[in-house]
Motif scaffolding. Structure first.
Motif, PDB file in Angstrom:
ATOM      1  N   ALA A 262      23.148 -35.312-125.361  1.00 21.17           N
ATOM      2  CA  ALA A 262      23.675 -34.287-126.251  1.00 21.17           C
ATOM      3  C   ALA A 262      22.539 -33.683-127.056  1.00 21.17           C
ATOM      4  CB  ALA A 262      24.697 -34.913-127.187  1.00 21.17           C
ATOM      5  N   ALA A 263      22.668 -32.376-127.321  1.00 19.78           N
ATOM      6  CA  ALA A 263      21.665 -31.725-128.159  1.00 19.78           C
ATOM      7  C   ALA A 263      22.376 -31.098-129.360  1.00 19.78           C
ATOM      8  CB  ALA A 263      20.931 -30.665-127.356  1.00 19.78           C
ATOM      9  N   ALA A 264      21.623 -30.558-130.259  1.00 20.60           N
ATOM     10  CA  ALA A 264      22.221 -29.972-131.459  1.00 20.60           C
ATOM     11  C   ALA A 264      23.146 -28.818-131.076  1.00 20.60           C
ATOM     12  CB  ALA A 264      21.117 -29.482-132.387  1.00 20.60           C
ATOM     13  N   GLY A 265      24.171 -28.594-131.815  1.00 18.96           N
ATOM     14  CA  GLY A 265      25.129 -27.528-131.515  1.00 18.96           C
ATOM     15  C   GLY A 265      26.024 -27.936-130.346  1.00 18.96           C
ATOM     16  N   ASP A 266      26.431 -26.942-129.574  1.00 27.01           N
ATOM     17  CA  ASP A 266      27.311 -27.237-128.441  1.00 27.01           C
ATOM     18  C   ASP A 266      26.512 -27.513-127.183  1.00 27.01           C
ATOM     19  OD1 ASP A 266      29.319 -26.591-130.151  1.00 27.01           O
ATOM     20  OD2 ASP A 266      29.304 -24.460-129.568  1.00 27.01           O
ATOM     21  N   HIS A 267      25.242 -27.708-127.320  1.00 32.47           N
ATOM     22  CA  HIS A 267      24.388 -27.758-126.144  1.00 32.47           C
ATOM     23  C   HIS A 267      24.190 -29.164-125.614  1.00 32.47           C
ATOM     24  CE1 HIS A 267      23.602 -23.794-127.662  1.00 32.47           C
ATOM     25  NE2 HIS A 267      22.923 -23.494-126.563  1.00 32.47           N
ATOM     26  N   VAL A 268      23.800 -29.237-124.352  1.00 30.89           N
ATOM     27  CA  VAL A 268      23.354 -30.517-123.792  1.00 30.89           C
ATOM     28  C   VAL A 268      21.902 -30.346-123.333  1.00 30.89           C
ATOM     29  CG1 VAL A 268      25.611 -31.359-123.045  1.00 30.89           C
ATOM     30  CG2 VAL A 268      24.255 -29.910-121.511  1.00 30.89           C
ATOM     31  N   ARG A 269      21.234 -31.441-123.349  1.00 30.94           N
ATOM     32  CA  ARG A 269      19.844 -31.410-122.951  1.00 30.94           C
ATOM     33  C   ARG A 269      19.730 -32.070-121.581  1.00 30.94           C
ATOM     34  NH1 ARG A 269      15.243 -30.519-125.633  1.00 30.94           N
ATOM     35  NH2 ARG A 269      13.355 -31.525-124.846  1.00 30.94           N
ATOM     36  N   LEU A 270      19.177 -31.315-120.654  1.00 30.76           N
ATOM     37  CA  LEU A 270      19.099 -31.779-119.274  1.00 30.76           C
ATOM     38  C   LEU A 270      17.638 -31.967-118.898  1.00 30.76           C
ATOM     39  CD1 LEU A 270      20.369 -32.010-116.343  1.00 30.76           C
ATOM     40  CD2 LEU A 270      19.968 -29.553-116.185  1.00 30.76           C
ATOM     41  N   SER A 271      17.367 -33.098-118.326  1.00 26.96           N
ATOM     42  CA  SER A 271      15.978 -33.364-117.936  1.00 26.96           C
ATOM     43  C   SER A 271      15.953 -33.749-116.467  1.00 26.96           C
ATOM     44  CB  SER A 271      15.450 -34.480-118.831  1.00 26.96           C
ATOM     45  OG  SER A 271      14.359 -35.074-118.246  1.00 26.96           O
ATOM     46  N   LEU A 272      15.193 -33.017-115.677  1.00 25.65           N
ATOM     47  CA  LEU A 272      15.220 -33.183-114.221  1.00 25.65           C
ATOM     48  C   LEU A 272      13.854 -33.574-113.671  1.00 25.65           C
ATOM     49  CD1 LEU A 272      16.792 -29.725-113.913  1.00 25.65           C
ATOM     50  CD2 LEU A 272      17.993 -31.666-112.929  1.00 25.65           C
ATOM     51  N   SER A 273      13.859 -34.491-112.720  1.00 25.47           N
ATOM     52  CA  SER A 273      12.618 -34.791-112.004  1.00 25.47           C
ATOM     53  C   SER A 273      12.726 -34.237-110.594  1.00 25.47           C
ATOM     54  CB  SER A 273      12.399 -36.299-111.914  1.00 25.47           C
ATOM     55  OG  SER A 273      12.164 -36.808-113.185  1.00 25.47           O
ATOM     56  N   PRO A 274      11.751 -33.492-110.134  1.00 20.31           N
ATOM     57  CA  PRO A 274      11.851 -32.871-108.822  1.00 20.31           C
ATOM     58  C   PRO A 274      11.464 -33.839-107.698  1.00 20.31           C
ATOM     59  CG  PRO A 274       9.813 -32.245-109.840  1.00 20.31           C
ATOM     60  CD  PRO A 274      10.488 -33.164-110.808  1.00 20.31           C
ATOM     61  N   ARG A 275      11.918 -33.533-106.522  1.00 21.73           N
ATOM     62  CA  ARG A 275      11.457 -34.231-105.324  1.00 21.73           C
ATOM     63  C   ARG A 275      10.337 -33.365-104.739  1.00 21.73           C
ATOM     64  NH1 ARG A 275      16.576 -35.890-102.301  1.00 21.73           N
ATOM     65  NH2 ARG A 275      16.602 -37.499-103.887  1.00 21.73           N
ATOM     66  N   ASN A 276       9.283 -33.950-104.233  1.00 21.98           N
ATOM     67  CA  ASN A 276       8.172 -33.214-103.606  1.00 21.98           C
ATOM     68  C   ASN A 276       7.489 -32.189-104.507  1.00 21.98           C
ATOM     69  OD1 ASN A 276       9.084 -34.560-101.319  1.00 21.98           O
ATOM     70  ND2 ASN A 276      10.394 -32.827-100.760  1.00 21.98           N
ATOM     71  N   GLY A 277       7.595 -32.380-105.794  1.00 19.67           N
ATOM     72  CA  GLY A 277       6.848 -31.502-106.691  1.00 19.67           C
ATOM     73  C   GLY A 277       7.303 -30.054-106.739  1.00 19.67           C
ATOM     74  N   THR A 278       8.521 -29.763-106.332  1.00 22.47           N
ATOM     75  CA  THR A 278       8.991 -28.371-106.428  1.00 22.47           C
ATOM     76  C   THR A 278       9.177 -27.983-107.886  1.00 22.47           C
ATOM     77  OG1 THR A 278      10.836 -29.473-105.358  1.00 22.47           O
ATOM     78  CG2 THR A 278      10.312 -27.227-104.605  1.00 22.47           C
ATOM     79  N   ASP A 279       8.992 -26.705-108.143  1.00 26.58           N
ATOM     80  CA  ASP A 279       9.260 -26.210-109.486  1.00 26.58           C
ATOM     81  C   ASP A 279      10.765 -25.978-109.603  1.00 26.58           C
ATOM     82  OD1 ASP A 279       9.365 -25.079-111.911  1.00 26.58           O
ATOM     83  OD2 ASP A 279       7.879 -23.501-111.516  1.00 26.58           O
ATOM     84  N   LEU A 280      11.443 -26.689-110.464  1.00 27.10           N
ATOM     85  CA  LEU A 280      12.901 -26.625-110.544  1.00 27.10           C
ATOM     86  C   LEU A 280      13.414 -25.523-111.467  1.00 27.10           C
ATOM     87  CD1 LEU A 280      13.884 -30.404-110.681  1.00 27.10           C
ATOM     88  CD2 LEU A 280      14.042 -28.851-108.750  1.00 27.10           C
ATOM     89  N   ARG A 281      12.529 -24.828-112.128  1.00 25.52           N
ATOM     90  CA  ARG A 281      12.983 -23.873-113.138  1.00 25.52           C
ATOM     91  C   ARG A 281      13.874 -22.764-112.559  1.00 25.52           C
ATOM     92  NH1 ARG A 281       7.344 -23.001-116.103  1.00 25.52           N
ATOM     93  NH2 ARG A 281       6.777 -23.098-113.918  1.00 25.52           N
ATOM     94  N   PRO A 282      13.493 -22.153-111.413  1.00 26.93           N
ATOM     95  CA  PRO A 282      14.364 -21.104-110.877  1.00 26.93           C
ATOM     96  C   PRO A 282      15.766 -21.636-110.550  1.00 26.93           C
ATOM     97  CG  PRO A 282      12.251 -21.113-109.755  1.00 26.93           C
ATOM     98  CD  PRO A 282      12.282 -22.322-110.616  1.00 26.93           C
ATOM     99  N   LEU A 283      15.789 -22.860-110.039  1.00 31.16           N
ATOM    100  CA  LEU A 283      17.065 -23.463-109.681  1.00 31.16           C
ATOM    101  C   LEU A 283      17.970 -23.632-110.897  1.00 31.16           C
ATOM    102  CD1 LEU A 283      18.695 -25.113-107.410  1.00 31.16           C
ATOM    103  CD2 LEU A 283      17.683 -27.107-108.511  1.00 31.16           C
ATOM    104  N   VAL A 284      17.381 -24.143-111.966  1.00 24.81           N
ATOM    105  CA  VAL A 284      18.146 -24.362-113.186  1.00 24.81           C
ATOM    106  C   VAL A 284      18.664 -23.025-113.714  1.00 24.81           C
ATOM    107  CG1 VAL A 284      18.039 -25.148-115.582  1.00 24.81           C
ATOM    108  CG2 VAL A 284      16.880 -26.440-113.786  1.00 24.81           C
ATOM    109  N   PHE A 285      17.799 -22.051-113.713  1.00 30.30           N
ATOM    110  CA  PHE A 285      18.202 -20.743-114.222  1.00 30.30           C
ATOM    111  C   PHE A 285      19.361 -20.168-113.395  1.00 30.30           C
ATOM    112  CE2 PHE A 285      17.916 -16.111-114.089  1.00 30.30           C
ATOM    113  CZ  PHE A 285      18.145 -15.844-115.422  1.00 30.30           C
ATOM    114  N   GLU A 286      19.221 -20.271-112.049  1.00 29.95           N
ATOM    115  CA  GLU A 286      20.232 -19.746-111.140  1.00 29.95           C
ATOM    116  C   GLU A 286      21.588 -20.430-111.370  1.00 29.95           C
ATOM    117  OE1 GLU A 286      21.594 -17.075-108.591  1.00 29.95           O
ATOM    118  OE2 GLU A 286      19.630 -17.136-109.573  1.00 29.95           O
ATOM    119  N   THR A 287      21.552 -21.766-111.503  1.00 29.51           N
ATOM    120  CA  THR A 287      22.772 -22.523-111.727  1.00 29.51           C
ATOM    121  C   THR A 287      23.431 -22.105-113.032  1.00 29.51           C
ATOM    122  OG1 THR A 287      21.577 -24.339-110.712  1.00 29.51           O
ATOM    123  CG2 THR A 287      23.711 -24.869-111.672  1.00 29.51           C
ATOM    124  N   ALA A 288      22.618 -21.949-114.083  1.00 26.08           N
ATOM    125  CA  ALA A 288      23.149 -21.567-115.392  1.00 26.08           C
ATOM    126  C   ALA A 288      23.794 -20.191-115.312  1.00 26.08           C
ATOM    127  CB  ALA A 288      22.035 -21.577-116.427  1.00 26.08           C
TER     128      ALA A 288
END
Lengths: 321, 251
Positions: A262-288
């Protein structure tokens, strides 16, 4: 000798004191015009190496060449080309700034007129004009450090070696000394030792990490960082429920593991570890975007030099046991 | 040469920038003052033909006290303080030769030592004026005494510089050179009336006796053997100092 030879060429350098090996077979090269940081915890062998480089004391074995001159056999040629500021910046505290610099210039073989010219120049360069008539012992530490730098510069050396130049300074003084060092890098080859990592990040193009007398890594700062940040975790803060987020990221092939809190406000804090060193940022953005979640933070953790340093030095300690 | 002069100037600069220099001069003057009152007593009580230099430098203890006390104070700083402050490293990473450093430090010490005698010599000259007896201060005896001051000082200072090069502690340096100084002086003391006689060992010792040498100097007698003695000891100590400085570069 020729201008093509590297500024510093160290091969298999070893220094043993009775009962202790301070430097253990290190080799490295520093090209002309580089600004190199010598990084290591206290007692790693930084000062010992610098003392050998400046031909203050001999190595037990191995060779060191400065601009092609051997430090043991041609010490005078080497000393003429080096501006060395020893650890703790020792100065004659009873002298006046200007007299001290003139004295040092004379020792370094500058003629009477030439030394006056050069002293004028370095006083200007190091911002000492207002204090040049003052007694060194009465100056603040920041000014003393600048006097030390001015001394290292006064004979226009090709190579400047500074042993912990910012130690004991307050943040303002550190800034101004760093700015000076950075400026020096434009015209000289500079080797500085420090155990302050941010200093290396700010001033140096390349870094040598030294621990227990051995070189653990030698690379450009960016390369070191990218080499060690392949397991780059991504942290995101999303305005959504924990369950919804869990469902969205559960079965993705790119994600090795994740963690939600849980994070402050209505937010949750998500922490991801990638497989094979991929940059996960685009994926997270797309999902959101697809789920209509507001995204208020998205970062990929970079390994700072500090992490790399701790990682390297700890690993070596583990092996040593 | 320019480098050498810069170093010598620096050595003298430290002496007069810091308090030590003035303390040395003060000690010299204080001790010399005691010697002087003794001298005046002698001059007042009985008639004497001996020049005052002989009374002051030859027989008196004061001269030896001054030499033994001030030479360690002058030299203790030379290498020891540079080593303890770290300026030694800054000095030895400039293209200055080891011999230049040793000789400059020595020259600085000698010049300062001689300078600290100047007020005392002025007093002797003044005394001659006041007393109105020109024979009291024979110029040749005066020159001899000066040479003696210089010779004995040069050996003591070289020993002091050597002691200072061995350590980073000024106290240890001072104690070591004090010990050498007292030793050399004590070994040259003789029981009263034994001058000039004795067996072979006694005669050898007499030649090595710095107090007897100084007596000669103070009378205006310049003995070549004494000059050679001091020159060789000075060179020996400077050579040893150079070896110590150089030792840092041994593997």
């Amino acid at each position: 000798m020729s201008d093509e030879s590297p500024m510093i060429e160290v091969r298999d350098l070893t220094k043993r004191y009775p009962g202790r090996t301070a430097v253990d077979g290190i080799s490295f090269t520093v090209g002309r015009g580089e600004v190199v940081g010598f990084l290591g915890p206290n007692g790693a062998g930084k000062s010992t190496t610098m003392r050998i480089l400046s031909s203050f004391m001999p190595a037990t074995s191995g060779t060191v060449r400065i601009a092609g001159f051997d430090v043991f056999h041609e010490p005078d040629e080497v000393r003429r080309r080096i501006g060395y500021m020893p650890e703790n910046n020792p100065l004659h505290t009873d002298m006046r700034v200007r007299d001290y610099l003139k004295f040092r210039a004379r020792l370094k073989g500058l003629g009477f007129n030439r030394s006056r010219e050069r002293v004028d120049r370095v006083v200007e360069q190091c911002g000492l004009r207002d204090v040049q008539k003052r007694i060194i012992g009465q100056l603040s530490k920041g000014y003393r450090q600048r006097v030390g730098l001015a001394d290292a510069l006064v004979h226009e050396p090709d190579l400047i070696i500074l042993d912990e130049p910012t130690i004991g300074l307050d943040p303002h003084q550190i800034r101004s000394v760093r700015a000076l060092i950075k400026d020096l890098g434009k015209r000289h080859t500079v080797l500085i030792s420090t155990h302050i990592l941010s200093e290396v990040e700010m001033t140096c193009s390349r870094v040598l990490i030294l621990n227990q007398g051995q070189i653990l890594a030698a690379d450009r700062v960016e390369d070191l960082e990218s080499r060690f940040s392949q397991d780059g975790r991504v942290v995101a803060e999303l305005c959504a429920t924990a369950d919804a987020v869990r469902d969205a990221f559960r079965d993705l092939p790119e994600v090795e593991s994740f963690d939600i809190s849980a994070a402050a406000g209505d937010h949750v804090r998500l922490s991801l570890s990638p497989r094979n060193g991929t940059d996960l940022r685009p994926l997270v953005f797309e999902t959101a975007r697809q789920n209509g979640w507001a995204l208020r933070e998205l970062t990929r953790s970079r390994h700072s030099l500090e992490d790399i340093f701790i990682h390297l030095t700890r690993r070596q300690k583990g092996e040593g046991r | 040469m320019g480098v050498f002069l810069a170093l010598v100037r620096r050595e003298l600069g430290i002496a007069f920038n810091a308090l030590t220099g003035y303390v040395v001069v003060a000690i010299t003057l204080l001790l010399a003052g005691f010697g002087l009152t003794g001298l005046l007593d002698t001059l007042n009580s009985d008639r004497t033909d001996a020049p005052i230099t002989e009374m002051f430098f030859g027989d008196g203890l004061v001269f030896w006290l001054i030499v033994i006390v001030i030479t360690p104070v002058i030299t203790m700083r030379s290498f020891a303080s540079e080593k303890s402050q770290g300026t030694y490293e800054a000095l030895m990473t400039t293209p200055v030769g080891d011999w230049q450093v040793v000789l400059a430090k020595y020259t600085g010490a000698v010049l300062f030592y001689l300078a600290s005698w100047v007020p005392m010599l002025c007093v002797l000259v003044g005394l001659r004026q006041v007393a109105g007896v020109p024979e009291l201060l024979d110029p040749r005896a005066m020159a001899g005494a000066l040479l003696g001051i210089g010779c004995i000082g040069s050996t003591y200072l070289a020993a002091g510089i050597f002691a200072s090069s061995l350590t980073r502690s000024q106290i240890i340096a001072a104690m070591t050179s004090l010990l050498i100084g007292v030793g050399v002086w004590a070994s040259s003391l003789r029981p009263a009336g034994s001058d000039g006689s004795g067996d072979t060992v006694g005669r050898v010792l007499d030649h090595l006796s710095v107090t007897l040498q100084m007596k000669d100097f103070a009378r205006g007698v310049i003995d070549g053997r004494a000059l050679v003695f001091h020159l060789s000891f000075t060179l020996l100590f400077l050579f040893l100092t150079h070896r110590v400085v150089e030792m840092r570069r041994w593997k």
